[in-house]
Design a protein around this motif. Structure first.
Motif, PDB file in Angstrom:
ATOM      1  N   ILE A  68      58.738 -24.818  89.461  1.00 27.29           N
ATOM      2  CA  ILE A  68      60.103 -25.301  89.028  1.00 27.29           C
ATOM      3  C   ILE A  68      59.904 -25.482  87.365  1.00 27.29           C
ATOM      4  O   ILE A  68      60.850 -25.145  86.796  1.00 27.29           O
ATOM      5  CB  ILE A  68      60.383 -26.678  89.767  1.00 27.29           C
ATOM      6  CG1 ILE A  68      61.029 -26.438  91.125  1.00 27.29           C
ATOM      7  CG2 ILE A  68      61.387 -27.406  88.636  1.00 27.29           C
ATOM      8  CD1 ILE A  68      61.104 -27.762  91.988  1.00 27.29           C
ATOM      9  N   THR A  69      58.643 -25.930  87.169  1.00 24.52           N
ATOM     10  CA  THR A  69      58.346 -26.130  85.628  1.00 24.52           C
ATOM     11  C   THR A  69      58.671 -24.689  85.113  1.00 24.52           C
ATOM     12  O   THR A  69      59.135 -24.313  83.948  1.00 24.52           O
ATOM     13  CB  THR A  69      56.988 -26.374  85.187  1.00 24.52           C
ATOM     14  OG1 THR A  69      57.036 -27.856  85.864  1.00 24.52           O
ATOM     15  CG2 THR A  69      56.707 -26.467  83.667  1.00 24.52           C
ATOM     16  N   GLU A  72      62.183 -23.531  84.893  1.00 26.48           N
ATOM     17  CA  GLU A  72      63.147 -24.169  83.865  1.00 26.48           C
ATOM     18  C   GLU A  72      62.811 -23.454  82.532  1.00 26.48           C
ATOM     19  O   GLU A  72      64.016 -23.314  81.744  1.00 26.48           O
ATOM     20  CB  GLU A  72      62.472 -25.800  83.839  1.00 26.48           C
ATOM     21  CG  GLU A  72      62.995 -26.511  85.173  1.00 26.48           C
ATOM     22  CD  GLU A  72      64.231 -27.081  84.802  1.00 26.48           C
ATOM     23  OE1 GLU A  72      65.220 -26.610  84.182  1.00 26.48           O
ATOM     24  OE2 GLU A  72      64.712 -27.840  85.827  1.00 26.48           O
ATOM     25  N   GLN A  73      61.778 -22.924  82.266  1.00 30.98           N
ATOM     26  CA  GLN A  73      61.425 -22.189  81.071  1.00 30.98           C
ATOM     27  C   GLN A  73      62.345 -21.024  81.027  1.00 30.98           C
ATOM     28  O   GLN A  73      62.974 -20.505  80.125  1.00 30.98           O
ATOM     29  CB  GLN A  73      60.013 -21.974  80.836  1.00 30.98           C
ATOM     30  CG  GLN A  73      59.217 -22.883  80.749  1.00 30.98           C
ATOM     31  CD  GLN A  73      57.648 -22.748  80.422  1.00 30.98           C
ATOM     32  OE1 GLN A  73      57.107 -22.431  81.494  1.00 30.98           O
ATOM     33  NE2 GLN A  73      57.426 -22.784  79.506  1.00 30.98           N
ATOM     34  N   LEU A  75      65.226 -20.663  82.754  1.00 32.13           N
ATOM     35  CA  LEU A  75      66.659 -21.166  82.432  1.00 32.13           C
ATOM     36  C   LEU A  75      66.925 -21.245  80.989  1.00 32.13           C
ATOM     37  O   LEU A  75      67.995 -21.080  80.657  1.00 32.13           O
ATOM     38  CB  LEU A  75      66.833 -22.228  83.544  1.00 32.13           C
ATOM     39  CG  LEU A  75      68.189 -22.939  83.433  1.00 32.13           C
ATOM     40  CD1 LEU A  75      69.341 -21.736  84.091  1.00 32.13           C
ATOM     41  CD2 LEU A  75      68.187 -24.138  84.161  1.00 32.13           C
ATOM     42  N   THR A  76      65.915 -21.742  80.540  1.00 34.74           N
ATOM     43  CA  THR A  76      66.142 -22.320  78.947  1.00 34.74           C
ATOM     44  C   THR A  76      66.664 -20.817  78.479  1.00 34.74           C
ATOM     45  O   THR A  76      67.473 -20.720  77.559  1.00 34.74           O
ATOM     46  CB  THR A  76      64.933 -22.858  78.348  1.00 34.74           C
ATOM     47  OG1 THR A  76      64.832 -24.041  78.990  1.00 34.74           O
ATOM     48  CG2 THR A  76      65.082 -22.958  76.925  1.00 34.74           C
ATOM     49  N   LEU A  96      66.027 -22.250  91.516  1.00 33.35           N
ATOM     50  CA  LEU A  96      65.580 -23.654  91.293  1.00 33.35           C
ATOM     51  C   LEU A  96      65.978 -24.528  92.307  1.00 33.35           C
ATOM     52  O   LEU A  96      65.251 -25.343  92.924  1.00 33.35           O
ATOM     53  CB  LEU A  96      65.967 -24.025  89.933  1.00 33.35           C
ATOM     54  CG  LEU A  96      65.242 -23.392  88.747  1.00 33.35           C
ATOM     55  CD1 LEU A  96      65.896 -23.717  87.504  1.00 33.35           C
ATOM     56  CD2 LEU A  96      63.676 -23.880  88.628  1.00 33.35           C
ATOM     57  N   ARG A 112      71.469 -28.347  91.188  1.00 32.15           N
ATOM     58  CA  ARG A 112      71.590 -26.759  90.630  1.00 32.15           C
ATOM     59  C   ARG A 112      72.514 -26.015  91.420  1.00 32.15           C
ATOM     60  O   ARG A 112      73.035 -25.006  90.729  1.00 32.15           O
ATOM     61  CB  ARG A 112      69.981 -26.450  91.062  1.00 32.15           C
ATOM     62  CG  ARG A 112      68.868 -27.172  90.387  1.00 32.15           C
ATOM     63  CD  ARG A 112      69.168 -27.150  88.881  1.00 32.15           C
ATOM     64  NE  ARG A 112      68.069 -27.382  88.045  1.00 32.15           N
ATOM     65  CZ  ARG A 112      68.098 -27.596  86.953  1.00 32.15           C
ATOM     66  NH1 ARG A 112      69.058 -27.387  86.127  1.00 32.15           N
ATOM     67  NH2 ARG A 112      66.823 -27.907  86.086  1.00 32.15           N
TER      68      ARG A 112
END
Length: 411
Positions: A68-69, A72-73, A75-76, A96, A112
């Motif tokens: 997930i970490t 998230e990157q 997704l950014t 996610l 999400r």
């Protein structure tokens, strides 16, 4: 001839995580639009590809927090790209959500899926199939969240078995994969319902494995049942419905009935075009199969442009080192072979063989198929000394991977 890759049609969507297989298959996201000739991908695209590959690897190991970490990157980066990356951003959100579902983070998963639904509704409208997928993911999460602890543990174990089965399939170990799917498919049916897309995915996978193991009689009703569930659950404009049409057509093709396959493929191609456009890898897959049917029927003028279109799409979307690109090259070679244009067919057969070797290794059934294709070419052209060692190598691979009772080994 009717030569093609043994790979089955599948929906290539990163929105459906490998470990969970909510509705179909999964592949990593590509790096965006193909770079102009003579250039490589941008630094941002390369960064995204690296992050995404790492996230996928972590999820396949069920390391949800770390996955997930990394996601998230990704997704950014997707959000920074704005509307140009709406598809990828939505897929990343779904991915996610599935990771959150994997660690029983039901509230986070719902959030999400809601974000993906809103993004796709803004981009494509409320009636788009992507929006419907997000809604189904929400409903799926709420269903799973309501399971008791014992049932929830069963659900997670079925998902892990599904992930292992995919890996076995990709390695050409079809019998081992079949045993796993037979184990988890009834669990999905019991926990999620007989009309869920998860269960339909399991039926489709069972049909595929039976087909590869030569049991066509068992494969057909499974394909038909999966097709009917997807039709009712997702509608006739969804890529998953097109996928089941394609798989049933491939079965008829392998049974030597291209006339039955063609109308299914024409419908599947039209569905893929409406859903994902005519530059998508899934569109290329269906076009490729339709071309092989036309080739088997002697309609070479219809087959060649479809083969070339498929080849070009795969070159742009998958790259020149992918097994499906090799499949398109091999099929174009077989068309020229049937047309008696041997000067064009031989180098294409050799190119396909080398790409398959590099992509899948020398023990995979697809490599055996490429060996056999080249051997058949030499056989037909009277180069028997060149054909024999290729036949023998292909035979040994088929024996080791499929067994001596399989149809392909007998052939």
């Amino acid at each position: 001839m009717n030569l093609h890759s043994p790979f089955e049609q599948r929906r290539l969507s990163a929105g459906l995580i490998l470990a969970w297989l909510l509705a179909s298959w999964v592949a990593p996201l590509d790096g965006g639009e193909p770079a102009p000739a003579g250039t490589g991908p941008s630094a941002e695209v390369q960064k995204r590809e690296q992050l995404w590959a790492n996230a996928q690897k972590l999820s396949e190991q069920f390391k949800w927090a770390e996955a997930i970490t990394a996601g998230e990157q990704v997704l950014t980066i997707d959000r920074a790209a704005g509307s140009a990356s709406a598809d990828k951003g939505g897929d990343t959100l779904i991915w996610l959500g599935n990771c959150e579902l994997g660690r029983d983070g039901f509230a986070a998963a719902e959030q999400r899926f809601l974000e993906a639904q809103e993004l796709w509704t803004f981009q494509y409208g409320a009636d788009d199939w992507r929006v419907a997928d997000a809604r189904r993911s929400l409903a799926h999460t709420r269903l799973v969240a309501g399971l008791d602890r014992k049932s929830l543990d069963e659900y997670h174990e079925a998902c892990r078995a599904a992930a292992r089965a995919v890996k076995l399939f990709e390695a050409g170990k079809y019998a081992d994969a079949l045993a796993l799917v037979k184990g988890y498919a009834p669990i999905r049916k019991r926990l999620l319902g007989p009309t869920s897309v998860d269960y339909a995915s399991s039926l489709n996978f069972l049909g595929m494995l039976h087909k590869y193991l030569g049991d066509y009689a068992a494969a057909e009703p499974l394909y038909r049942q999966a097709m009917e569930i997807h039709k009712q659950a997702s509608g006739t404009s969804h890529p998953n419905y097109a996928s089941t049409l394609h798989n049933l057509a491939r079965l008829y093709q392998d049974l030597g009935k291209p006339g039955l396959a063609v109308p299914l493929l024409v419908e599947a191609l039209a569905t893929q075009k409406r859903a994902q456009g005519d530059a998508h890898a899934d569109y290329a897959m269906v076009a490729n199969t339709l071309a092989t049917c036309y080739q088997a029927m002697g309609e070479y003028a219809k087959a060649e442009p479809l083969f070339r279109q498929s080849l070009e799409i795969r070159k742009k979307t998958l790259g020149e080192k992918h097994a499906h690109y090799a499949s398109s090259i091999s099929n174009l070679a077989s068309l020229y072979d049937d047309m008696g244009d041997y000067k064009r067919s031989e180098p294409l057969y050799r190119q396909a063989l080398e790409i398959t070797r590099q992509a899948l290794g020398t023990t995979h059934p697809s490599y055996a198929l490429s060996l056999n294709n080249l051997a058949m070419f030499y056989h037909r052209t009277g180069a028997y000394r060149r054909a024999e060692p290729l036949y023998l190598e292909a035979l040994a691979i088929k024996k080791n991977t499929l067994g001596e009772r399989h149809r392909d080994y007998a052939i």
